[in-house]
Scaffold this motif. Sequence first.
Motif, PDB file in Angstrom:
ATOM      1  N   ILE A  51      22.235 -50.617  35.797  1.00 42.74           N
ATOM      2  CA  ILE A  51      21.025 -50.235  35.081  1.00 42.74           C
ATOM      3  C   ILE A  51      21.175 -48.878  34.396  1.00 42.74           C
ATOM      4  O   ILE A  51      20.449 -48.557  33.459  1.00 42.74           O
ATOM      5  N   ASP A  52      22.132 -48.094  34.873  1.00 41.83           N
ATOM      6  CA  ASP A  52      22.441 -46.804  34.252  1.00 41.83           C
ATOM      7  C   ASP A  52      23.926 -46.806  33.927  1.00 41.83           C
ATOM      8  O   ASP A  52      24.741 -46.171  34.614  1.00 41.83           O
ATOM      9  N   PRO A  53      24.334 -47.556  32.900  1.00 47.49           N
ATOM     10  CA  PRO A  53      25.758 -47.804  32.649  1.00 47.49           C
ATOM     11  C   PRO A  53      26.593 -46.556  32.382  1.00 47.49           C
ATOM     12  O   PRO A  53      27.800 -46.565  32.608  1.00 47.49           O
ATOM     13  N   GLU A  54      25.962 -45.484  31.919  1.00 46.02           N
ATOM     14  CA  GLU A  54      26.722 -44.265  31.660  1.00 46.02           C
ATOM     15  C   GLU A  54      27.021 -43.494  32.941  1.00 46.02           C
ATOM     16  O   GLU A  54      27.787 -42.536  32.929  1.00 46.02           O
TER      17      GLU A  54
ATOM     18  N   MET B 180      23.573 -50.189  55.429  1.00 45.18           N
ATOM     19  CA  MET B 180      22.355 -49.376  55.478  1.00 45.18           C
ATOM     20  C   MET B 180      22.679 -47.929  55.855  1.00 45.18           C
ATOM     21  O   MET B 180      22.130 -46.987  55.293  1.00 45.18           O
ATOM     22  N   LEU B 181      23.593 -47.758  56.831  1.00 42.90           N
ATOM     23  CA  LEU B 181      23.990 -46.403  57.225  1.00 42.90           C
ATOM     24  C   LEU B 181      24.707 -45.694  56.082  1.00 42.90           C
ATOM     25  O   LEU B 181      24.535 -44.484  55.881  1.00 42.90           O
ATOM     26  N   LEU B 182      25.510 -46.429  55.320  1.00 47.67           N
ATOM     27  CA  LEU B 182      26.190 -45.844  54.159  1.00 47.67           C
ATOM     28  C   LEU B 182      25.164 -45.357  53.144  1.00 47.67           C
ATOM     29  O   LEU B 182      25.281 -44.241  52.613  1.00 47.67           O
ATOM     30  N   SER B 183      24.151 -46.178  52.881  1.00 43.00           N
ATOM     31  CA  SER B 183      23.150 -45.776  51.894  1.00 43.00           C
ATOM     32  C   SER B 183      22.374 -44.541  52.365  1.00 43.00           C
ATOM     33  O   SER B 183      22.098 -43.634  51.574  1.00 43.00           O
ATOM     34  N   GLN B 184      22.034 -44.499  53.648  1.00 44.38           N
ATOM     35  CA  GLN B 184      21.331 -43.322  54.183  1.00 44.38           C
ATOM     36  C   GLN B 184      22.172 -42.067  54.009  1.00 44.38           C
ATOM     37  O   GLN B 184      21.666 -41.005  53.624  1.00 44.38           O
ATOM     38  N   SER B 185      23.454 -42.177  54.301  1.00 47.54           N
ATOM     39  CA  SER B 185      24.358 -41.034  54.208  1.00 47.54           C
ATOM     40  C   SER B 185      24.475 -40.531  52.775  1.00 47.54           C
ATOM     41  O   SER B 185      24.387 -39.322  52.507  1.00 47.54           O
ATOM     42  N   LEU B 186      24.664 -41.462  51.847  1.00 50.86           N
ATOM     43  CA  LEU B 186      24.830 -41.077  50.444  1.00 50.86           C
ATOM     44  C   LEU B 186      23.552 -40.460  49.882  1.00 50.86           C
ATOM     45  O   LEU B 186      23.602 -39.483  49.135  1.00 50.86           O
ATOM     46  N   LEU B 187      22.399 -41.022  50.248  1.00 52.92           N
ATOM     47  CA  LEU B 187      21.130 -40.480  49.754  1.00 52.92           C
ATOM     48  C   LEU B 187      20.840 -39.102  50.332  1.00 52.92           C
ATOM     49  O   LEU B 187      20.253 -38.242  49.661  1.00 52.92           O
ATOM     50  N   ALA B 188      21.274 -38.877  51.560  1.00 50.89           N
ATOM     51  CA  ALA B 188      21.028 -37.587  52.210  1.00 50.89           C
ATOM     52  C   ALA B 188      21.854 -36.466  51.592  1.00 50.89           C
ATOM     53  O   ALA B 188      21.523 -35.281  51.749  1.00 50.89           O
TER      54      ALA B 188
ATOM     55  N   ASP C 171      20.066 -35.212  43.225  1.00 52.83           N
ATOM     56  CA  ASP C 171      20.260 -35.516  41.809  1.00 52.83           C
ATOM     57  C   ASP C 171      19.688 -36.897  41.488  1.00 52.83           C
ATOM     58  O   ASP C 171      19.986 -37.882  42.161  1.00 52.83           O
ATOM     59  N   VAL C 172      18.854 -36.959  40.458  1.00 55.43           N
ATOM     60  CA  VAL C 172      18.148 -38.200  40.130  1.00 55.43           C
ATOM     61  C   VAL C 172      19.117 -39.341  39.853  1.00 55.43           C
ATOM     62  O   VAL C 172      18.955 -40.457  40.369  1.00 55.43           O
ATOM     63  N   ARG C 173      20.137 -39.069  39.065  1.00 58.58           N
ATOM     64  CA  ARG C 173      21.039 -40.164  38.673  1.00 58.58           C
ATOM     65  C   ARG C 173      21.945 -40.584  39.833  1.00 58.58           C
ATOM     66  O   ARG C 173      22.253 -41.768  39.974  1.00 58.58           O
ATOM     67  N   ALA C 174      22.339 -39.613  40.652  1.00 57.78           N
ATOM     68  CA  ALA C 174      23.178 -39.954  41.802  1.00 57.78           C
ATOM     69  C   ALA C 174      22.383 -40.797  42.797  1.00 57.78           C
ATOM     70  O   ALA C 174      22.883 -41.794  43.334  1.00 57.78           O
ATOM     71  N   ARG C 175      21.129 -40.400  43.040  1.00 60.06           N
ATOM     72  CA  ARG C 175      20.280 -41.179  43.940  1.00 60.06           C
ATOM     73  C   ARG C 175      20.023 -42.565  43.365  1.00 60.06           C
ATOM     74  O   ARG C 175      20.018 -43.571  44.081  1.00 60.06           O
ATOM     75  N   ARG C 176      19.806 -42.600  42.061  1.00 64.31           N
ATOM     76  CA  ARG C 176      19.564 -43.879  41.410  1.00 64.31           C
ATOM     77  C   ARG C 176      20.754 -44.810  41.609  1.00 64.31           C
ATOM     78  O   ARG C 176      20.592 -46.007  41.864  1.00 64.31           O
ATOM     79  N   SER C 177      21.943 -44.256  41.511  1.00 64.17           N
ATOM     80  CA  SER C 177      23.153 -45.056  41.706  1.00 64.17           C
ATOM     81  C   SER C 177      23.197 -45.677  43.094  1.00 64.17           C
ATOM     82  O   SER C 177      23.548 -46.850  43.260  1.00 64.17           O
ATOM     83  N   VAL C 178      22.815 -44.900  44.100  1.00 64.61           N
ATOM     84  CA  VAL C 178      22.805 -45.418  45.477  1.00 64.61           C
ATOM     85  C   VAL C 178      21.700 -46.458  45.641  1.00 64.61           C
ATOM     86  O   VAL C 178      21.905 -47.512  46.268  1.00 64.61           O
ATOM     87  N   LEU C 179      20.528 -46.174  45.073  1.00 70.86           N
ATOM     88  CA  LEU C 179      19.422 -47.129  45.164  1.00 70.86           C
ATOM     89  C   LEU C 179      19.831 -48.488  44.599  1.00 70.86           C
ATOM     90  O   LEU C 179      19.503 -49.544  45.160  1.00 70.86           O
TER      91      LEU C 179
ATOM     92  N   GLU D  46      10.902 -46.335  43.778  1.00 69.99           N
ATOM     93  CA  GLU D  46      11.629 -45.091  43.485  1.00 69.99           C
ATOM     94  C   GLU D  46      12.491 -45.241  42.242  1.00 69.99           C
ATOM     95  O   GLU D  46      12.615 -44.302  41.439  1.00 69.99           O
ATOM     96  N   LEU D  47      13.066 -46.417  42.077  1.00 74.54           N
ATOM     97  CA  LEU D  47      13.898 -46.648  40.895  1.00 74.54           C
ATOM     98  C   LEU D  47      13.050 -46.575  39.628  1.00 74.54           C
ATOM     99  O   LEU D  47      13.447 -45.945  38.634  1.00 74.54           O
ATOM    100  N   GLU D  48      11.890 -47.212  39.645  1.00 75.83           N
ATOM    101  CA  GLU D  48      10.992 -47.153  38.484  1.00 75.83           C
ATOM    102  C   GLU D  48      10.582 -45.707  38.206  1.00 75.83           C
ATOM    103  O   GLU D  48      10.565 -45.267  37.042  1.00 75.83           O
ATOM    104  N   ALA D  49      10.285 -44.972  39.256  1.00 78.54           N
ATOM    105  CA  ALA D  49       9.853 -43.577  39.091  1.00 78.54           C
ATOM    106  C   ALA D  49      10.961 -42.724  38.494  1.00 78.54           C
ATOM    107  O   ALA D  49      10.697 -41.801  37.705  1.00 78.54           O
ATOM    108  N   SER D  50      12.215 -43.010  38.846  1.00 75.20           N
ATOM    109  CA  SER D  50      13.330 -42.208  38.332  1.00 75.20           C
ATOM    110  C   SER D  50      13.463 -42.353  36.826  1.00 75.20           C
ATOM    111  O   SER D  50      13.839 -41.399  36.134  1.00 75.20           O
ATOM    112  N   PHE D  51      13.146 -43.528  36.299  1.00 72.63           N
ATOM    113  CA  PHE D  51      13.225 -43.721  34.853  1.00 72.63           C
ATOM    114  C   PHE D  51      11.995 -43.154  34.154  1.00 72.63           C
ATOM    115  O   PHE D  51      12.094 -42.635  33.036  1.00 72.63           O
TER     116      PHE D  51
END
Length: 604
Positions: free
Chosen positions: A310-313, A427-435, A439-447, A594-599
């Motif tokens: 969704i964020d190809p760049e 799920m644990l991987l996603s928690q770790s990466l989000l923590a 950064d909006v785009r980095a979080r978006r990537s994990v989401l 959260e994804l909608e809010a980031s955009f």
Amino acid sequence: MSKRLTRSEVSLEQTWDLHELFDSNEAWEKEFAQIEDDIQEVVQYQGRLGEGSSILVACLNAYEKLQMRMVRVSTYGYLRASEDGTNQLYQANLSQVSAIVARVNAAASFIQSELLQLPEGTIKGFLEKEEELDTYRSYLLELQDQMPYQLSQETETVLASLGEVLESPFMIYSRSKSSDMEFDPILNENGEELPVSLSLYETRYEQSSDTDERRLAYASYAKTLNQYKNTFAATYATEVKKQVVMSRLRNYDSVEHMLLQPQQVTKEMYENILDIIQTELAPHMRRYIDLKKRVLGLDKMLLCDLKAPIDPEYNPEVTFEEAATHVLEALEVMGPEYMDAMRTAIEDRWVDYADTVGKRSGAFCSSPYGVHPYILMTWSGKMRSTFTLAHELGHAGHFVFANRYQRIHNTRPSKYFIEAPSTLNEMLLSQSLLAKTKDVRARRSVLVQVLGTYYHNFVTHLLEAEMQRRVYRHAEAGKPITASVLCELKGNVLGDFWGDSVEIDEGARLTWIRQPHYYMGLYPYTYAAGLTASTAVAQTIQKEGQPAAERWLEVLKAGGTKEPLELMKMAGIDMSSPEPIRQAVAYVGSLVDELEASFKSEGQ
């Protein structure tokens, strides 16, 4: 992109090391032949199981030893064929494995038949008298539950001896899919030719940010599937008819009843997963797909567009080594014993991740008793593969502990539970990466990756399960199963879920060909059951930390000694209630929010 490499052309570090199973094909052949001779070690007890508890113990112990050897032989044959389906020797070996498994099962079929014919109370008496039988308690008690569906000993022996024939639909499907199917190459924007394969489509092109490339690959993929649809329809129809006939022979109410019974799952638990998720998740996933269509400026949404970034760049490359670091850091909360297994898996070549000619598509973890797990996947160089690695390591960790703390007959839990340990790691991987980032785009990537996991389990596999439900009911009504019928059913399943958000074209209707799970009984829905449980467990670990992680390790160590509801209750989850399902679906909705809010924050 260069041409696909052969096994001999990639570095050893990208492939698994099977020497702990067998040093060579010759060593495998020698053990294979010896097993043929040693079947008599079990057969000698035929007709004697009612003589006393000591005879029963001796028979079950002899069969256990044979099973341990069979696991090594069959795993080696299966893994070799999976790494290169074009290798004629590996194909021949796999056929031999199917044959010997059928012969061993036929020879040992008397065990179940004789035990079920013993007078009522005999097994209970044996258990009370013989302490050594206690390790077989779960097996013996589960066996009694099958008594109403048992056929005569002669019939059971015949069915067991036909095992290779009865499993032939999956063998034909697997062999044709891995070694016979060829796909037209596509051209990129520079006019360069790009190869297309099953593995490349699933790991690269579906996730490509280039819409033209993605849709061209999809067209190539669909074209080849269409060429094989009648063959695969006949193959799948044979599998379904087999299940219908077997369920009726054994006097089950339905195929679903027959397949759920050994899983120790009620019809209500099964249908709760199917019905609640489809009904309550669809609005969230349609929001997600509508957002993706708008952000990417697509003219329409095809099935091949659903996994487009969704964020190809912002789609950075990830090496296997970088991914391993991310995963290991995320799993530290599980404690030193678990981490030791995870590091060993990475460092000692338990993982085969090269993209090579003839390699089976998808990913899996095989866990032979007495050795260690083996993971097959194809590395895409993107974050999605990082989550796949975490997932398969979750399976590996599960069976490292189950195999370490239980005997072989007590290692495997119900299929209903089997996807919980794997998705917990995601799920644990996603928690770790989000923590680690705000950064909006980095979080978006994990989401997006977490939503990818829910898409995989709550959409892809759950809709496979819905397809199974409709196919079985179609067959049980005496209606024919043809390619056109399967395409229509698949189109309806997809259309009911996606509504107007996704255009269901002919390529989408052909995707019943894509997955091997249709040949594995009621397996697809268990992905959703496991992720429902792991969602709750991950949230508990996030709140409590080490105590919750330690409870989970005890669940893994229990292996198959408890029913799935008991295992999940050990971790604090009540899957007899629909509430955990609804909570997991609500969590998906929060991710979309959260994804909608980031955009929106970026004015999109």
